[in-house]
Design an enzyme around this catalytic site. Structure first.
Site, PDB file in Angstrom:
ATOM      1  N   ASP A 256       0.835  -1.214   0.000  1.00  0.00           N
ATOM      2  CA  ASP A 256       0.000   0.000   0.000  1.00  0.00           C
ATOM      3  C   ASP A 256       0.859   1.248   0.000  1.00  0.00           C
ATOM      4  O   ASP A 256       1.425   1.618   1.035  1.00  0.00           O
ATOM      5  CB  ASP A 256      -0.904   0.006   1.247  1.00  0.00           C
TER       6      ASP A 256
ATOM      7  N   PHE B 269      -5.737   3.652   5.701  1.00  0.00           N
ATOM      8  CA  PHE B 269      -5.325   3.010   6.951  1.00  0.00           C
ATOM      9  C   PHE B 269      -5.727   1.538   6.969  1.00  0.00           C
ATOM     10  O   PHE B 269      -6.710   1.142   6.323  1.00  0.00           O
ATOM     11  CB  PHE B 269      -5.976   3.725   8.152  1.00  0.00           C
TER      12      PHE B 269
ATOM     13  N   SER C  98      -4.740  -6.442   8.542  1.00  0.00           N
ATOM     14  CA  SER C  98      -4.696  -6.689   9.996  1.00  0.00           C
ATOM     15  C   SER C  98      -5.249  -8.064  10.356  1.00  0.00           C
ATOM     16  O   SER C  98      -4.992  -8.555  11.464  1.00  0.00           O
ATOM     17  CB  SER C  98      -5.492  -5.593  10.720  1.00  0.00           C
TER      18      SER C  98
ATOM     19  N   MET D 105       1.238   5.160  -0.153  1.00  0.00           N
ATOM     20  CA  MET D 105       0.395   6.308   0.197  1.00  0.00           C
ATOM     21  C   MET D 105       1.243   7.578   0.218  1.00  0.00           C
ATOM     22  O   MET D 105       2.359   7.579   0.750  1.00  0.00           O
ATOM     23  CB  MET D 105      -0.235   6.103   1.578  1.00  0.00           C
TER      24      MET D 105
HETATM   25  C1  DX5 Z   1      -6.161   0.768   2.968  1.00  0.00           C
HETATM   26  C2  DX5 Z   1      -5.313  -0.252   2.216  1.00  0.00           C
HETATM   27  C3  DX5 Z   1      -5.668  -1.656   2.571  1.00  0.00           C
HETATM   28  C4  DX5 Z   1      -5.447  -1.969   4.038  1.00  0.00           C
HETATM   29  C5  DX5 Z   1      -6.040  -3.313   4.364  1.00  0.00           C
HETATM   30  O1  DX5 Z   1      -6.015   2.024   2.376  1.00  0.00           O
HETATM   31  O2  DX5 Z   1      -5.483  -0.105   0.827  1.00  0.00           O
HETATM   32  O3  DX5 Z   1      -4.884  -2.563   1.768  1.00  0.00           O
HETATM   33  O4  DX5 Z   1      -4.069  -1.976   4.316  1.00  0.00           O
HETATM   34  O5  DX5 Z   1      -5.895  -3.497   5.751  1.00  0.00           O
HETATM   35  P1  DX5 Z   1      -7.071  -4.225   6.572  1.00  0.00           P
HETATM   36  O6  DX5 Z   1      -7.225  -5.591   5.909  1.00  0.00           O
HETATM   37  O7  DX5 Z   1      -6.541  -4.297   7.962  1.00  0.00           O
HETATM   38  O8  DX5 Z   1      -8.292  -3.383   6.419  1.00  0.00           O
HETATM   39 ZN    ZN Z   2      -4.511  -1.704  -0.490  1.00  0.00          ZN
END
Ligand code: DX5
Ligand code: ZN
Length: 226
Positions: A39, A147, A202, A41
């Site tokens: 991810d 997140f 998570s 960002m």
């Molecule tokens: C959020 C990310 C997701 C996130 C998934 O912006 O794109 O990939 O990390 O994490 P969980 O599975 O904990 O929601």
């Molecule tokens: Zn993602």
């Protein structure tokens, strides 16, 4: 045309222990991960900053698994080559992050990567109608991006179903990826709704169990309910 596609699990390292990242990724690999989801960002497109091509390159040297790079950055064209050179196998950009989406997707293909397009919870499936013919993967966000460990947005289940129906018509071989708030209690529902690539962050990287054990529990849930 409806094609049955095997379910792939894509652990997101966003909530992994970065002090032991190689061990965490090795455990996810042992646990049967199909991809590693990264991810990216920029603090502009989403209200969080994570990592860039340098970390993708480091992860490339940790695993042979396909690297599924999710760019949550404004104007991604600027960095596509850097992520491809860092070792990305799949590059997914947000429809909301680039003015000329069709050209951006063509650039990813030209770099030799598989191409994905992502839509935020408020963006309709129709918004990407015109580019479904040129993508390998569609990512339907099931949380507002930025997140890990957020709650799954329940209304996204019906959206996943609508997205799969449109893809059966315009992108039958394409993978439908979902991302955000997915765990043992709702993974069967999202797969039943048509998703076949499941990002799990998570639910895999947490202090309850090791990533391999968490992945085994997610896989068991899918086999129990098929
Ligand atoms: C959020 C990310 C997701 C996130 C998934 O912006 O794109 O990939 O990390 O994490 P969980 O599975 O904990 O929601
Ligand atoms: Zn993602």
């Amino acid at each position: 045309m409806k094609i049955h596609k095997p379910v792939k699990l894509a652990p997101s390292i966003l909530t992994a222990d970065f002090g032991h990242l190689a061990d965490q990724i090795a455990a996810a690999d042992r646990g049967g991960a199909d991809y590693i989801h990264l991810d990216v960002m920029d603090g502009c497109f989403v209200p969080n900053i994570s990592f860039g091509p340098l970390l993708v390159k480091a992860v490339r040297n940790m695993t042979a698994l396909p690297l599924d790079v999710h760019l949550m950055i404004d104007e991604p064209d600027r960095y596509l080559k850097e992520f491809a050179d860092a070792g990305a196998d799949i590059i997914t950009v947000h429809a909301e992050a680039t003015v000329h989406l069709h050209r951006t997707l063509q650039l990813i293909t030209a770099l030799g990567c598989k191409v994905g397009v992502a839509i935020n919870p408020a963006t309709s499936v129709e918004a990407i109608h015109e580019v479904l013919a040129v993508v390998d993967q569609v990512l339907v966000m099931t949380v507002n991006p930025g997140f890990g460990a957020q709650r799954f947005i329940e209304t996204m289940t019906a959206k996943i179903r609508r997205m799969r129906r449109l893809m059966d018509e315009l992108c039958p071989l394409g993978d439908l990826q979902v991302d955000g708030g997915i765990h043992v209690a709702n993974i069967v529902d999202v797969v039943d709704s048509g998703a076949n690539v499941i990002v799990v962050g998570s639910a895999v990287f947490n202090d309850k169990a090791t990533p391999d054990v968490n992945l085994a529990q997610l896989r068991a849930q899918l086999h129990e309910d098929l």
